[in-house]
Design a protein around this motif. Structure first.
Motif, PDB file in Angstrom:
ATOM      1  N   LYS A  13      15.163 -19.443  -3.787  1.00  0.00           N
ATOM      2  CA  LYS A  13      15.310 -18.377  -3.514  1.00  0.00           C
ATOM      3  C   LYS A  13      14.247 -17.293  -3.615  1.00  0.00           C
ATOM      4  O   LYS A  13      14.192 -16.171  -2.706  1.00  0.00           O
ATOM      5  CB  LYS A  13      16.759 -17.711  -4.324  1.00  0.00           C
ATOM      6  N   ARG A  16      10.595 -18.703  -0.355  1.00  0.00           N
ATOM      7  CA  ARG A  16      11.436 -19.390   0.795  1.00  0.00           C
ATOM      8  C   ARG A  16      10.387 -19.990   1.778  1.00  0.00           C
ATOM      9  O   ARG A  16      10.767 -20.540   2.921  1.00  0.00           O
ATOM     10  CB  ARG A  16      12.120 -18.265   1.521  1.00  0.00           C
ATOM     11  N   ASP A  50      18.151 -21.302   4.411  1.00  0.00           N
ATOM     12  CA  ASP A  50      17.557 -20.078   3.955  1.00  0.00           C
ATOM     13  C   ASP A  50      18.757 -18.986   3.876  1.00  0.00           C
ATOM     14  O   ASP A  50      19.249 -18.236   2.814  1.00  0.00           O
ATOM     15  CB  ASP A  50      16.642 -19.600   4.756  1.00  0.00           C
ATOM     16  N   HIS A 310      12.184 -16.752   7.825  1.00  0.00           N
ATOM     17  CA  HIS A 310      11.441 -17.709   6.904  1.00  0.00           C
ATOM     18  C   HIS A 310      11.556 -19.157   7.773  1.00  0.00           C
ATOM     19  O   HIS A 310      10.754 -20.101   7.372  1.00  0.00           O
ATOM     20  CB  HIS A 310      12.472 -17.831   5.501  1.00  0.00           C
TER      21      HIS A 310
END
Length: 325
Positions: A13, A16, A50, A310
């Protein structure tokens, strides 16, 4: 070893994107993803990971011309998946990448190993559904009351012939970026050489030989498909037709996303699809003259989604031309 240690990292987290120097951890995450930066199927899975905020081991193959996913080590892993054991191998070609319609391609990415569930999953749709269903406590991307409709939208995305539009040109005007066009001459011969070379390494493994033979059959059909003007025109027309279907769905939505306020797995799949279409020069499907204002506004919203930034737009090797409308 399937992927060199220099291209393995831990995604968390807090981090990423892959940072090899700081991305290693004392423990091995139960989720291990084997994937390519540029692969649209890999992009779908990374976006879902993600969005769910899941930690995973990123086992990143080198660029597509390295053919690391053709190695016996990786093919053995992929053949351990349920879909490889139950589905037919791919042999024909339509320009799509869906296992349901095309069969199982034994040498492509991504593949997910979920050690917590003792499973190997070898299809992007199946991987994403597995993640969405087993991690509902994080984010519910597949609400039960919308599940059938979400799956229908995912099927629309899977019908898009993204692979054909990558390897083949629009007969009227090749809109693909130069970096893609430059890679295509002789690419099928390179594939054949790699496959035959790896087949020679495993003469006593009939399962692998069958997998490689299926891949050869598929690519021989693909080589003819992507230079067939009629086939490519039909592929492009189908893609635009599917975007029109998204326009119609958005016109009925009461919120910013396909099903109103909730952001679902369908939005992630469509987001990845639109980004790829734009990258290949097809943003005109929803441009000013296309009369698809719903898709145009949706695209501008969805490319701001952190999971797509991401997992797709800034992931190394995912394609350097930032898509715009």
């Amino acid at each position: 070893m399937i992927v060199a240690p220099g291209r393995a990292s831990i995604i968390t987290k807090q981090a990423r994107l892959p940072e090899i120097e700081s991305g290693m951890a004392d423990t091995t995450p139960p989720l291990q993803l084997f994937h390519f930066g540029f692969s649209i199927c890999s992009q779908k899975v990374r976006a879902v990971l993600d969005e769910l905020g899941l930690e995973f081991g990123s086992n990143h193959f080198a660029g597509p011309t390295e053919y690391e996913s053709y190695t016996p080590e990786y093919v053995r892993l992929r053949l351990a998946s349920e879909v490889a054991q139950q589905a037919r191998f791919v042999s024909s070609y339509s320009g799509r990448s869906s296992v349901e319609s095309e069969g199982c391609d034994p040498v492509v990415g991504p593949t997910l190993v979920d050690t917590a569930n003792a499973s190997v999953i070898a299809d992007s749709k199946l991987i994403c559904l597995h993640l969405a269903r087993t991690h509902r406590d994080a984010v519910d991307l597949l609400p039960s009351d919308l599940e059938a409709d979400i799956l229908a939208q995912i099927d629309h995305v899977d019908r898009t012939p993204h692979v054909a539009m990558l390897y083949g040109a629009n007969p009227d005007h090749d809109t693909r970026p130069e970096e893609i066009r430059a890679r295509m001459p002789g690419i099928y011969q390179k594939k054949y050489e790699k496959i035959l070379g790896f087949m020679a390494q495993v003469p006593d493994e009939p399962d692998l030989i069958a997998a490689y033979e299926a891949k050869l059959a598929k690519e021989r059909v693909a080589e003819k498909f992507v230079v067939d003007a009629k086939a490519m025109s039909a592929a492009i027309a189908l893609s635009e037709e599917l975007v029109q279907g998204l326009e119609d769905a958005l016109a009925q939505s009461s919120g910013p996303w396909i099903f109103g306020e909730p952001f679902t797995l369908a939005d992630l799949f469509w987001g990845v699809s639109l980004i790829r279409l734009a990258y290949l020069g097809n943003a005109g499907f929803w441009g000013d003259g296309a009369n698809r204002g719903q898709v145009r506004a949706y695209y501008e919203r969805i490319i701001q989604r952190p999971s797509l930034i991401h997992g797709v737009l800034t992931w190394p090797g995912s394609g350097r031309r930032m898509p715009t409308s």
